[in-house]
Design an enzyme around this catalytic site. Structure first.
Site, mmCIF file in Angstrom:
data_model
loop_
_atom_site.group_PDB
_atom_site.id
_atom_site.type_symbol
_atom_site.label_atom_id
_atom_site.label_comp_id
_atom_site.label_asym_id
_atom_site.label_seq_id
_atom_site.Cartn_x
_atom_site.Cartn_y
_atom_site.Cartn_z
ATOM 1 N N TYR A 186 0.822 -1.213 0.000
ATOM 2 C CA TYR A 186 0.000 0.000 0.000
ATOM 3 C C TYR A 186 0.860 1.270 0.000
ATOM 4 O O TYR A 186 0.391 2.341 0.346
ATOM 5 C CB TYR A 186 -0.941 0.027 1.206
ATOM 6 C CG TYR A 186 -2.098 -0.956 1.123
ATOM 7 C CD1 TYR A 186 -2.312 -1.736 -0.014
ATOM 8 C CD2 TYR A 186 -2.994 -1.096 2.172
ATOM 9 C CE1 TYR A 186 -3.357 -2.636 -0.074
ATOM 10 C CE2 TYR A 186 -4.052 -1.989 2.117
ATOM 11 C CZ TYR A 186 -4.222 -2.756 0.992
ATOM 12 O OH TYR A 186 -5.268 -3.641 0.937
ATOM 13 N N LYS B 158 4.480 -13.852 4.043
ATOM 14 C CA LYS B 158 4.553 -14.788 2.921
ATOM 15 C C LYS B 158 6.013 -14.804 2.460
ATOM 16 O O LYS B 158 6.341 -14.560 1.293
ATOM 17 C CB LYS B 158 3.590 -14.295 1.817
ATOM 18 C CG LYS B 158 3.371 -15.261 0.679
ATOM 19 C CD LYS B 158 2.509 -16.456 1.018
ATOM 20 C CE LYS B 158 2.409 -17.371 -0.199
ATOM 21 N NZ LYS B 158 1.845 -18.693 0.123
ATOM 22 N N ASP C 239 -1.583 -17.211 3.814
ATOM 23 C CA ASP C 239 -2.658 -17.973 3.163
ATOM 24 C C ASP C 239 -3.128 -19.116 4.053
ATOM 25 O O ASP C 239 -4.326 -19.301 4.282
ATOM 26 C CB ASP C 239 -2.230 -18.460 1.763
ATOM 27 C CG ASP C 239 -0.849 -19.101 1.740
ATOM 28 O OD1 ASP C 239 -0.140 -19.051 2.771
ATOM 29 O OD2 ASP C 239 -0.469 -19.655 0.698
ATOM 30 N N ASP D 119 -10.532 -8.507 7.791
ATOM 31 C CA ASP D 119 -11.882 -8.604 7.232
ATOM 32 C C ASP D 119 -12.414 -10.029 7.337
ATOM 33 O O ASP D 119 -13.596 -10.249 7.605
ATOM 34 C CB ASP D 119 -11.905 -8.165 5.758
ATOM 35 C CG ASP D 119 -12.243 -6.688 5.605
ATOM 36 O OD1 ASP D 119 -12.006 -5.924 6.569
ATOM 37 O OD2 ASP D 119 -12.756 -6.296 4.543
ATOM 38 N N ASP E 215 -5.009 -6.207 6.303
ATOM 39 C CA ASP E 215 -6.282 -5.719 5.782
ATOM 40 C C ASP E 215 -7.208 -6.902 5.468
ATOM 41 O O ASP E 215 -8.355 -6.969 5.914
ATOM 42 C CB ASP E 215 -6.004 -4.892 4.520
ATOM 43 C CG ASP E 215 -7.182 -4.030 4.118
ATOM 44 O OD1 ASP E 215 -8.143 -3.925 4.899
ATOM 45 O OD2 ASP E 215 -7.131 -3.470 3.015
#
Ligand code: ATP
Ligand code: MG
Length: 327
Positions: free
Chosen positions: A121, A168, A200, A228, A224
Site C-alpha cells: 500500500y 509470505k 494464506d 476482514d 487488511d
C-alpha cells in the site's frame, strides 16, 4: 483537562453512527471532551472540489484524537492522508465474538496489529507501457521493528498469550523476509513466545480454529485482508472498531464503510463506532471509562435491542439510548 476531539462523520452511515458515539462519550462522567466537527468525503468533494479539506487535515494533525465515520468513493483520498495527519503507523483491529450475537466462530477473540505505512500500500504504482503495470513494495527494517514492538506490547498489556507474525516470506523472500526477520528479532530480544504463519494458511486456520490465536502482527495488505476475514467470524461489520495509533495522536474509526445501501434510514448499527470511541478513551488514558463503554455495549449485545444487521428491528437511536442507559 479538556481533550480536543476532532469529529469527522463523513459520508453515508458515518453521519448516523458518529453522532451516536459522541452521544455515548458525552454521557460519561469524569471525561471532559470538546468536540469539533469537520467535513470530508464524497459530499465534501462535490461541494468544494476536495475530499479532504486542508482545514480537516490540520485539525486532525493537532487534535488530541480524531473520531472518523466513513467516506464513500473518496475513501482512499480521505483516510490515507488522515492516518498520515495523526502520524499513525499501527492499525489495530480487534475482532471479538459477543454473547447474544450470532457468530460463525463464537470463540473468536483476535486482535490484528497491521503495519500501516508501507508494504504493497505504499502507493508506488505505474503503468510502464500500454497494458503493463507495476507496483513497488517497500518494507523497511525500522517500520517492521516498530510494528512488532507495538504488537508485542499490545499483547502484553491486554493479556493475549498468543502472538503470530503473518507473512509470505517463502515467496516474497526479500520483502516479507525482512518483515519476518525484524519481527522475530524483536520477539527474541524480549524473550517473548510467538509463532509465525504463512498468511494464506493462516486465513484457513483462523477460519477453522480462531481460538488458537490472539494478537496477529501483519504487513499492510495481509492485515487488511485477514482482519476482514475475522470480521466474518464474529458476526459482521457493524461490530468492528479500529484504531490508527502509534504516535501521540490517534484516529479511531469503525472498520465498515459508508454503507450506502442502508444510509439515511436510521438503522445502522452504532456499536462499531462506539467501540472505536472506547479505543479512543483507552488511548487518551481513560481506561476505566473505556471499560465502562465496552461493558455497556456488551450488555446491549447480550440483551438487545439489536439493529437489523443483528436480526433485530431497533434503530440506531434505540441502541444508542440503551448503551447510554447502561452507563
Ligand atoms: P464503502 O464503499 O463506503 O465501503 P460499502 O458498500 O462497501 O461502502 P460497507 O460499509 O463496507 O459498504 O458495508 C458492507 C455491508 O455491510 C453493507 O451491506 C452494509 O449495509 C453492511 N454494514 C456495514 N456497516 C454496517 C453497520 N454499522 N450497521 C449495519 N450494517 C452495516
Ligand atoms: Mg466497504
Amino acid at each position: 483537562m479538556t481533550e480536543d476531539i476532532v469529529v469527522v462523520p463523513g459520508d453515508g452511515i458515518g453521519q448516523e453512527v458518529v453522532p451516536a458515539a459522541v452521544e455515548v462519550l458525552e454521557a460519561l462522567d469524569g471525561v471532559d471532551f470538546e468536540f469539533t466537527e469537520y467535513d470530508a468525503g464524497d459530499e465534501t468533494l462535490a461541494e468544494t472540489g476536495e475530499a479532504l479539506p486542508e482545514e480537516t487535515y490540520e485539525a486532525a494533525a493537532s487534535a488530541d484524537a480524531t473520531l472518523f465515520g466513513a467516506a464513500g468513493e473518496s475513501a482512499a483520498d480521505v483516510i490515507l492522508p488522515l492516518r498520515e495527519a495523526v502520524d499513525s503507523f499501527a492499525n489495530v483491529r480487534p475482532a471479538r465474538a459477543y454473547p447474544g450475537v450470532d457468530a460463525l466462530r463464537p470463540e473468536t477473540d483476535l486482535v490484528f496489529v497491521r503495519e500501516n505505512t508501507e508494504g504493497v500500500y505504499s502507493g508506488i504504482e505505474s503503468e510502464i507501457a500500454d497494458g503493463v503495470t507495476t507496483l513497488t513494495r517497500v518494507v523497511t527494517e525500522d517500520a517492521s521493528r516498530r510494528i512488532a514492538e507495538f504488537g508485542f506490547d499490545y499483547a502484553e498489556q491486554n493479556g493475549y498469550e498468543d502472538v503470530t507474525i503473518a507473512h509470505k516470506a517463502n515467496v516474497m523472500r526479500v520483502t516479507d523476509g525482512a518483515f519476518l526477520d525484524a519481527c522475530e528479532a524483536v520477539g527474541d530480544e524480549r524473550g517473548a513466545d510467538y509463532d509465525d504463519a504463512l498468511m494464506d494458511a493462516l486465513a484457513m486456520h483462523l477460519l477453522l480454529r480462531p481460538e488458537e490465536y490472539g494478537v496477529v502482527i501483519a504487513p499492510n495488505l495481509a492485515g487488511d485482508v485477514l482482519s476482514d476475514l475475522a470480521a466474518g467470524l464474529v458476526g459482521g461489520l457493524g461490530l468492528l472498531p479500529s484504531a490508527n495509533v502509534g504516535s501521540e495522536r490517534g484516529l479511531f474509526e469503525p472498520v465498515h464503510g459508508s454503507a450506502p445501501d442502508i444510509a439515511g434510514q436510521g438503522i445502522a448499527n452504532p456499536c462499531a463506532t462506539v467501540l472505536s470511541a472506547a479505543m479512543m478513551l483507552d488511548h487518551l488514558g481513560y481506561g476505566e471509562a473505556a471499560a465502562d463503554v465496552r461493558d455497556a455495549v456488551e450488555g446491549v449485545l447480550a440483551e438487545g435491542p439489536h439493529t437489523p444487521d443483528l436480526g433485530g428491528d431497533a434503530s440506531t437511536e434505540d441502541v444508542t439510548a440503551a448503551i447510554v442507559e447502561r452507563l
